[in-house]
Design a protein around this motif. Structure first.
Motif, short mmCIF file in Angstrom:
data_model
loop_
_atom_site.label_atom_id
_atom_site.label_comp_id
_atom_site.label_asym_id
_atom_site.label_seq_id
_atom_site.Cartn_x
_atom_site.Cartn_y
_atom_site.Cartn_z
N ILE A 1 0.83 -1.12 -0.07
CA ILE A 1 -0.10 -0.12 0.06
C ILE A 1 0.83 1.16 -0.04
O ILE A 1 1.87 1.32 0.68
N ASP A 2 0.38 2.23 -0.69
CA ASP A 2 1.25 3.36 -0.98
C ASP A 2 1.37 4.09 0.60
O ASP A 2 0.30 4.09 1.46
N PRO A 3 2.65 4.51 1.11
CA PRO A 3 2.71 5.01 2.38
C PRO A 3 1.79 6.08 2.80
O PRO A 3 1.41 6.36 3.77
N SER A 4 1.38 6.91 1.75
CA SER A 4 0.63 8.12 2.08
C SER A 4 -0.77 7.77 2.34
O SER A 4 -1.73 8.28 2.74
N GLU A 5 -1.24 6.51 2.05
CA GLU A 5 -2.53 5.80 2.23
C GLU A 5 -2.82 5.53 3.61
O GLU A 5 -1.73 5.31 4.44
N SER A 6 -4.12 5.57 4.27
CA SER A 6 -4.36 5.28 5.48
C SER A 6 -4.48 3.80 5.82
O SER A 6 -5.04 3.08 4.96
N LEU A 7 -3.99 3.51 6.84
CA LEU A 7 -4.45 2.08 7.27
C LEU A 7 -4.73 2.08 8.82
O LEU A 7 -4.03 2.72 9.48
N PHE A 8 -6.04 1.38 9.20
CA PHE A 8 -6.30 1.62 10.43
C PHE A 8 -6.33 0.26 11.25
O PHE A 8 -6.61 -0.78 10.70
N LEU A 9 -5.82 0.31 12.54
CA LEU A 9 -5.77 -0.93 13.18
C LEU A 9 -6.59 -0.91 14.33
O LEU A 9 -6.86 0.24 15.08
N TYR A 10 -7.40 -1.79 14.66
CA TYR A 10 -8.38 -2.03 15.79
C TYR A 10 -8.12 -3.21 16.62
O TYR A 10 -7.65 -4.41 15.97
N VAL A 11 -8.22 -3.19 17.77
CA VAL A 11 -8.04 -4.40 18.89
C VAL A 11 -9.38 -4.94 19.11
O VAL A 11 -10.27 -4.30 19.37
N ASN A 12 -9.30 -6.12 18.68
CA ASN A 12 -10.46 -6.94 18.97
C ASN A 12 -11.86 -6.42 18.34
O ASN A 12 -13.08 -6.48 18.89
N GLN A 13 -11.57 -5.73 17.11
CA GLN A 13 -12.84 -4.97 16.48
C GLN A 13 -13.43 -4.18 17.27
O GLN A 13 -14.52 -3.92 17.05
N VAL A 14 -12.78 -3.39 18.14
CA VAL A 14 -13.56 -2.39 19.09
C VAL A 14 -13.01 -1.21 19.19
O VAL A 14 -13.81 -0.13 18.73
N PHE A 15 -11.73 -0.98 19.38
CA PHE A 15 -11.18 0.38 19.16
C PHE A 15 -9.89 0.56 18.81
O PHE A 15 -9.18 -0.37 18.49
N SER A 16 -9.39 1.58 18.34
CA SER A 16 -8.21 1.88 17.90
C SER A 16 -7.30 2.92 18.66
O SER A 16 -7.54 3.82 19.10
N PRO A 17 -6.20 1.99 19.17
CA PRO A 17 -5.39 2.83 20.32
C PRO A 17 -4.72 3.80 19.47
O PRO A 17 -4.38 3.74 18.39
N ALA A 18 -3.92 4.78 20.29
CA ALA A 18 -3.14 5.66 19.63
C ALA A 18 -1.76 5.05 19.03
O ALA A 18 -1.49 3.96 19.57
N LEU A 19 -1.23 5.75 18.08
CA LEU A 19 -0.09 4.96 17.27
C LEU A 19 1.13 4.95 17.96
O LEU A 19 1.93 4.14 17.79
N ASP A 20 1.29 5.85 19.22
CA ASP A 20 2.57 5.82 19.88
C ASP A 20 2.41 4.79 20.84
O ASP A 20 3.55 4.66 21.57
N THR A 21 1.44 4.03 21.06
CA THR A 21 1.28 2.94 22.22
C THR A 21 2.37 1.78 21.92
O THR A 21 2.29 1.23 20.69
N GLU A 22 2.87 1.44 22.73
CA GLU A 22 3.88 -0.15 22.82
C GLU A 22 2.96 -1.06 22.54
O GLU A 22 1.85 -1.41 23.34
N ILE A 23 3.25 -2.18 21.71
CA ILE A 23 2.39 -3.09 21.45
C ILE A 23 2.43 -4.05 22.55
O ILE A 23 1.22 -4.79 23.00
N GLY A 24 3.49 -4.13 23.56
CA GLY A 24 3.40 -4.88 24.66
C GLY A 24 2.36 -4.46 25.72
O GLY A 24 1.54 -5.26 26.36
N ALA A 25 2.19 -3.21 25.80
CA ALA A 25 0.99 -2.65 27.01
C ALA A 25 -0.34 -3.16 26.17
O ALA A 25 -1.11 -3.54 27.26
N VAL A 26 -0.54 -3.08 24.80
CA VAL A 26 -1.67 -3.43 24.54
C VAL A 26 -2.12 -5.09 24.47
O VAL A 26 -2.89 -5.49 24.82
N TYR A 27 -0.81 -5.68 24.46
CA TYR A 27 -0.86 -7.22 24.32
C TYR A 27 -1.30 -7.62 25.85
O TYR A 27 -2.09 -8.40 26.21
N ASP A 28 -0.78 -6.84 26.86
CA ASP A 28 -0.93 -7.11 28.30
C ASP A 28 -2.45 -6.98 28.57
O ASP A 28 -2.87 -7.83 29.37
N SER A 29 -3.01 -6.05 28.07
CA SER A 29 -4.24 -5.57 28.36
C SER A 29 -5.50 -6.54 27.61
O SER A 29 -6.55 -6.69 28.29
#
Length: 119
Positions: free
Chosen positions: A73-101
Motif C-alpha cells: 500500500i502506498d505510504p500516504s494511504e491510511s491504514l487503521f488498526l483495531y484491537v478485537n474489532q472494538v477500538f483503535s489505540p494511539a499510534l505511539d502506544t507500545e504493542i506490549g502494553a496493548v498485548y498485556d491488556s
C-alpha cells in the motif's frame, strides 16, 4: 489446647501458601516478543501470513508501516488498526502494553482496514 488454638496454625499455613504463589507469579517476566494475529476488515487486502511474533517495544505506528509494506500500500494511504474489532489505540502506544491488556490465549488480535470502521 482449645480448638481455636489448633485452627490458628492451619490458617497461618494457608496464608503463607498464598504469599508464595503471589511471589512466584510476580517473578515471571513478560515475554520479549508477543504474537499478533491480523484479520482484514472491509476493503483491506488479505495477508498470506496472518500471525507474527513482534517485539514488545514496537509501537502501533511501526506495525502499521510494516503492514503497509506487506500489502504494498502506498505510504500516504491510511491504514487503521483495531484491537478485537472494538477500538483503535494511539499510534505511539507500545504493542506490549496493548498485548498485556487485551490478548486472549496468548495472542493479540488486530483487525486492519483502509477506511474508518469501528470505534
Amino acid at each position: 489446647m482449645s480448638e481455636s488454638d489448633r485452627a490458628f496454625p492451619a490458617e497461618e499455613q494457608q496464608e503463607s501458601t498464598v504469599e508464595t504463589k503471589e511471589a512466584s507469579s510476580s517473578t515471571n517476566k513478560p515475554k520479549p516478543k508477543v504474537t499478533l494475529l491480523f484479520k482484514p476488515a472491509g476493503d483491506a487486502p488479505i495477508l498470506k501470513k496472518k500471525k507474527f511474533l513482534v517485539e514488545r517495544s514496537r509501537t502501533l505506528a511501526s506495525i502499521t508501516e510494516f503492514l503497509k509494506k506487506m500489502m504494498k500500500i502506498d505510504p500516504s494511504e491510511s491504514l487503521f488498526l483495531y484491537v478485537n474489532q472494538v477500538f483503535s489505540p494511539a499510534l505511539d502506544t507500545e504493542i506490549g502494553a496493548v498485548y498485556d491488556s487485551f490478548s486472549t490465549e496468548d495472542t493479540l488480535i488486530l483487525s486492519y482496514c483502509k477506511s474508518f470502521a469501528w470505534g
